[in-house]
Structures are given as structure tokens and as C-alpha cells.
Motif scaffolding. Structure first.
Motif, PDB file in Angstrom:
ATOM      1  N   ARG A   1       0.760  -0.998  -0.028  1.00  0.00           N
ATOM      2  CA  ARG A   1       0.044   0.050  -0.050  1.00  0.00           C
ATOM      3  C   ARG A   1       0.754   1.332   0.079  1.00  0.00           C
ATOM      4  O   ARG A   1       1.785   1.391   0.590  1.00  0.00           O
ATOM      5  N   ILE A   2       0.658   2.189  -1.060  1.00  0.00           N
ATOM      6  CA  ILE A   2       1.165   3.334  -1.140  1.00  0.00           C
ATOM      7  C   ILE A   2       0.415   4.468  -1.028  1.00  0.00           C
ATOM      8  O   ILE A   2      -0.748   4.221  -1.485  1.00  0.00           O
ATOM      9  N   ALA A   3       0.856   5.782  -0.961  1.00  0.00           N
ATOM     10  CA  ALA A   3       0.380   7.038  -0.959  1.00  0.00           C
ATOM     11  C   ALA A   3       0.184   7.439  -2.482  1.00  0.00           C
ATOM     12  O   ALA A   3       1.026   7.688  -3.308  1.00  0.00           O
TER      13      ALA A   3
ATOM     14  N   ASP B   1      -2.935  11.767  -1.714  1.00  0.00           N
ATOM     15  CA  ASP B   1      -2.452  11.097  -0.427  1.00  0.00           C
ATOM     16  C   ASP B   1      -3.297  10.124  -0.418  1.00  0.00           C
ATOM     17  O   ASP B   1      -3.503   9.511   0.930  1.00  0.00           O
ATOM     18  N   LYS B   2      -4.248   9.610  -1.230  1.00  0.00           N
ATOM     19  CA  LYS B   2      -5.324   8.607  -1.180  1.00  0.00           C
ATOM     20  C   LYS B   2      -4.399   7.042  -1.303  1.00  0.00           C
ATOM     21  O   LYS B   2      -3.621   7.278  -2.172  1.00  0.00           O
ATOM     22  N   PRO B   3      -4.666   6.500  -0.215  1.00  0.00           N
ATOM     23  CA  PRO B   3      -4.039   5.142  -0.410  1.00  0.00           C
ATOM     24  C   PRO B   3      -4.347   4.227  -1.689  1.00  0.00           C
ATOM     25  O   PRO B   3      -5.366   4.279  -2.008  1.00  0.00           O
ATOM     26  N   GLN B   4      -3.200   3.728  -2.218  1.00  0.00           N
ATOM     27  CA  GLN B   4      -3.792   2.780  -3.188  1.00  0.00           C
ATOM     28  C   GLN B   4      -2.680   1.649  -3.416  1.00  0.00           C
ATOM     29  O   GLN B   4      -1.562   1.700  -2.443  1.00  0.00           O
TER      30      GLN B   4
END
Length: 495
Positions: A31-33, A37-40
Motif C-alpha cells: 500500500r502506497i500513497a 495522499d489517497k492510499p492505493q
């Protein structure tokens, strides 16, 4: 025991079922920003994901594993044409099952007790509980008659649990780390239960024939089963032949063609030249790339290099050691102690031998992306792989795959699985510091024609036996039910 999963589900509750299921401690995504800054999610790097993603995409596959964040429950989701089934782990699960039993009991035990393993009943009970959770998720996810491939030492009880609840499944297990001799495995208080867990599989894959032999010897010694060649003979409740569990050597590899292609990228080649310049253009760059783990022999490597400087066989300016030590299990006491020891040793060597213009050891406690790693491989003249015990060691294979120029020499510990395949490396015993020093100097002084001959043969092996061939060979053996092993397995007598 798991509830039987073969009974039909109602239309309202029926989960999606898949013909091919991978079960591993971690999902193949991080999981990354993302934007705003929405997680994806992004696909994880690594050979296992590279090997299995195409299989999953072509075989209607799902991957069962933990997504990396404790105390968080996620619903199943899809990413990169893979169906992902998260298994929830609490903070206590991570502490007891993962950091505890997996990495402070099994890891040191399976790596020849380089560090003493700890045996705690609370860790074992949590290991059993978490393994049951993974097995339940796999049983819910697998279609009737599906193939399930369980990965690595954290999940050794899963094959038996699946066998009990889903006898219709074809079950494979692959052990990515070494398997110890019976004399070492004997220390495990729950040895019989672990072995029973593993023989729930139809096929168990190991990195080396010696690992498969160790497993078969342990099953015969501790569980009393009949072993014929590579197969454990299993009987039913009436002592009639029921099925076999085979143990075979299936050495894992890398995505060698991708590494080779990256090594031809002009930007990466230019970066490798820049790295040499940043180091002061020494004659010889020695490179170590490891997780900061006590099995990797980093301290032995530093000791040998420091003595070569003291003996004036090497001189700072002419030689530089670049040591990449990526962070690993930093909350485990043995790893914190190792970090302190390595940093103290590096500081001592640099304090003694650095000059104003050159450094003896460039120590990098970071992880690097693949492109930067390939540039480092190209910049290096000598790769030092001095593991005290290693299931395979893929860094050695990556270094070889990168050198289409046939330049460079691999100094390789004989205690790695890679030593079985890369026989043209300079093989060393890292416990023998004088022998290790001699091996390093052999590499430093090796004529270019001899180095090129060795590299050509090693590259042929690595390019022909890539990670896709590894997965194809294992799954082909699992699904064929062949009685012959992929490589000969000798089961020696007991000590």
C-alpha cells in the motif's frame, strides 16, 4: 480442524472460487500513497510475485495472505488481474506468530542455529491459530479440485489442515529457506506436528537436494513413516496405502531476462559509471548486497576485508567495498544487536584506513529500487556473497544476469543453494577467514579471460533456468503426480 468446505454454499453466501490458489504470509501488493495522499496498491517487487502473477492470470487464480497492516480487516479485492484475499493479523499475532515463532524459533533453527532458537509455548499456540486462519481462507477460496500452492516456513501446518477439510484439493508446498538435518531439527519440541503439517501436501519443494533429504530423514526418524526414494508412504486408518507425499528439489531463480534487459539500458549503464566516479574510480569495487541478517555473513566479510587492508594486499583508493544492508526485522533483539556490531565494525575499518579522497567501506543501510541495484551490479568488479546459510541467494543470480559484458567475478559461499548451480563462482567457506581472504584475492587477480569464461557459463545457467521455469517445473510435477523427483534425492542413514 476446519469445517468441510466442499458442501455447496447458498446463493447468498457463496464466495468466489478459484482453480489456482497461492497461500503466503504476505499478499503480493504494497500500500502506497497515491494522488492527493489517497492510499492505493502497487505490485510488490520480488521473484515469487514475478513467477506466479502470469500463472494466476492464466489459471483463474487467487492469492491468500496478510496485507501488512495489523489490526485491520479488509475485504477481498482485485489488483493487476489477481484476486487477493486478505487474512487479518492482530498486533499480537505479528508479535507471537511472526516475530516470535516464525522468526525467532523456526528461522534460526532452520539456519543451523547460527543464533540459538527460542521455544515458547505461547508462540507455538499462536502459530497454530494463525495457520488455521490461513487454511480456512484458502479452503473458502479454492474451487472443487483446485491446485493450492502454500509458500514457506510461516505456514507449515496449512497443508495438513487443508487436506483434512478439502481432500479434493491438490496441495503443493515450497520451503524457501533451508531444511535442517534431523540432528538439529530434533530440538524442535513440536517436531512431529510440524512434519505432519507438511506431509499434508502432495509435493514439497526445497531449494537443494540435501534439504529434501533432511526432510525425508526427519519424517522417517520422528514420525515413523516409510520412505521410498523421494516419497513418504501414507496409510489410512486401516493401515492400507492411501497416498504419497513427495519431496523434491526445485531451486528457485530470478526474472533473469528482465535483469539482463535493464543492464542494457543506457541510463542504467551511465548510472553505473557515475557510481564508480562517486567512489573515486577505484581499480576494484567489491559489492555486498544483503538483508541485515545474521545468516548473511556480513561480519565475516568485513573481517576478511579489514584484514586484507591490514595485510596491505588491498589498499584504499585501489579498492572499495560497497555494502548494502537493507533493514530487516528491526524490532527483533538479535537484529538490533547485529546492526550495532556491523556499524561498529564499518566505523573501525573506515577510521583506520580512510583517506581524504577515498573511503574503505561505503555502508548503505537502505533498500534500493531494482534499477539502482542493476547499476550497482554493473559498477562492481567483484560480488561478495558470504552467507553462513542460505536457501538460495538470488542476489548472486542477479549479479550474473546483469553482466552480459562477461566482466566481474562472483565470490560465493558454499553454504548457499546458489552454489549448487553457479559452480564457476569462486566458492568459499565464510567461516574460514583465511580461505575467504584467499578467495577474494583470487577474484581480484583473476585474468579477464578466465573471469569471462566463468561468467559465460554462469549466465547460461541463470538465463535458461529463470523463475518462470521454476514455477512451471514445480506445478508440472505437482499436477502430474510423477513419482520421480526433479533432481535425485539421497536419503542417508541416521547419525
Amino acid at each position: 480442524m476446519l469445517a468441510n468446505q466442499t458442501a455447496p454454499d447458498t446463493a447468498e453466501t457463496a464466495p468466489e472460487r478459484f482453480d489456482f490458489v497461492v497461500v503466503a504470509n504476505r499478499l503480493p501488493v504494497d500500500r502506497i500513497a497515491g494522488p492527493d495522499d489517497k492510499p492505493q496498491w502497487q505490485r510488490s517487487p520480488g521473484g515469487l510475485v514475478t513467477a506466479l502473477a502470469p500463472v494466476m492470470q492464466s489459471a483463474d487464480g487467487a492469492w491468500v495472505g496478510w496485507h501488512g497492516a495489523p489490526d485491520e480487516e479488509l475485504a477481498a479485492f482485485s489488483h493487476s488481474d489477481m484476486h487477493l484475499v486478505p487474512v487479518r493479523l492482530s498486533s499480537e499475532d505479528v508479535e507471537l506468530y511472526y516475530e516470535g515463532f516464525s522468526n525467532s524459533t523456526l528461522w534460526p533453527l532452520y539456519h543451523d542455529v547460527i543464533v540459538p532458537p527460542e521455544f515458547h509455548r505461547t508462540w507455538w499456540e499462536r502459530y497454530k491459530r494463525v495457520n488455521a486462519r490461513f487454511a480456512e481462507a484458502a479452503a473458502r477460496t479454492a474451487a472443487p479440485g483446485a491446485t493450492v500452492w502454500v509458500q514457506d516456513y510461516q505456514l507449515q501446518l496449512v497443508p495438513r489442515l487443508l487436506r483434512e477439510s478439502r481432500p479434493d484439493l491438490r496441495i503443493g508446498f515450497f520451503n524457501h529457506i533451508p531444511f535442517p538435518s534431523p540432528e538439529i531439527f530434533a530440538q524442535m519440541p513440536w517436531r512431529r506436528i510440524v512434519l505432519e503439517g507438511l506431509i499434508g501436501a502432495d509435493l514439497i519443494g526445497f531449494q537443494r537436494p540435501s534439504d529434501a533429504s533432511n526432510f525425508l530423514r526427519s519424517v522417517r526418524r520422528f514420525n515413523g513413516y516409510t520412505v521410498k526414494g523421494p516419497a513418504v508412504q501414507l496409510t489410512d486408518d486401516d493401515d492400507r496405502p492411501a497416498r504419497t507425499c513427495r519431496a523434491e528439489a526445485h531451486p528457485i531463480s530470478i526474472d533473469s531476462r528482465t535483469v539482463a534487459e535493464l543492464a542494457q539500458d543506457p541510463a542504467i549503464i551511465e548510472r553505473s559509471i557515475q557510481i564508480r566516479a562517486e567512489l573515486g574510480n577505484p581499480t576494484t569495487i567489491l559489492l555486498g548486497v544483503d538483508r541485515l541478517d545474521y545468516t548473511k555473513g556480513i561480519r565475516h566479510r568485513l573481517k576478511a576485508y579489514g584484514e586484507l587492508l591490514a595485510d596491505r594486499q588491498l589498499a584504499v583508493g585501489d579498492a572499495c567495498l560497497v555494502q548494502v544492508a537493507s533493514p530487516s526485522r528491526e524490532s527483533v533483539a538479535d537484529y538490533m544487536q547485529l546492526k550495532d556490531q556491523v556499524e561498529l565494525t564499518v566505523g573501525g575499518i573506515n577510521g583506520e584506513y580512510d583517506t581524504m579522497s577515498h573511503t574503505a567501506v561505503r555502508y548503505l543501510h537502505h533498500s534500493y529500487p531494482q534499477r539502482e541495484m542493476v547499476a550497482l551490479y554493473l559498477a562492481a568488479d567483484i560480488m561478495l556473497v558470504t552467507a553462513l546459510r542460505d536457501g538460495m541467494n538470488l542476489v548472486a543470480k542477479e549479479f550474473v544476469a546483469a553482466h552480459a559484458d562477461l566482466r566481474g567475478v562472483l565470490v560465493l559461499s558454499e553454504f548457499t543453494g546458489a552454489a549448487d548451480q553457479l559452480k564457476q563462482a569462486v566458492l568459499v567457506n565464510p567461516h574460514d577467514i583465511d580461505g575467504l581472504k584467499a578467495g577474494i584475492m583470487n577474484a581480484v587477480n583473476m585474468p579477464g579471460q578466465e573471469a569471462a569464461r566463468r561468467m559465460r557459463l554462469m549466465r547460461r545457467q541463470v538465463l535458461q533456468n529463470d523463475v518462470a521455469r521454476w514455477s512451471d517445473t514445480f506445478l508440472g510435477s505437482l499436477n502430474s503426480g510423477a513419482e520421480e523427483p526433479a533432481e535425485p534425492v539421497a536419503v542417508g542413514g541416521e547419525a
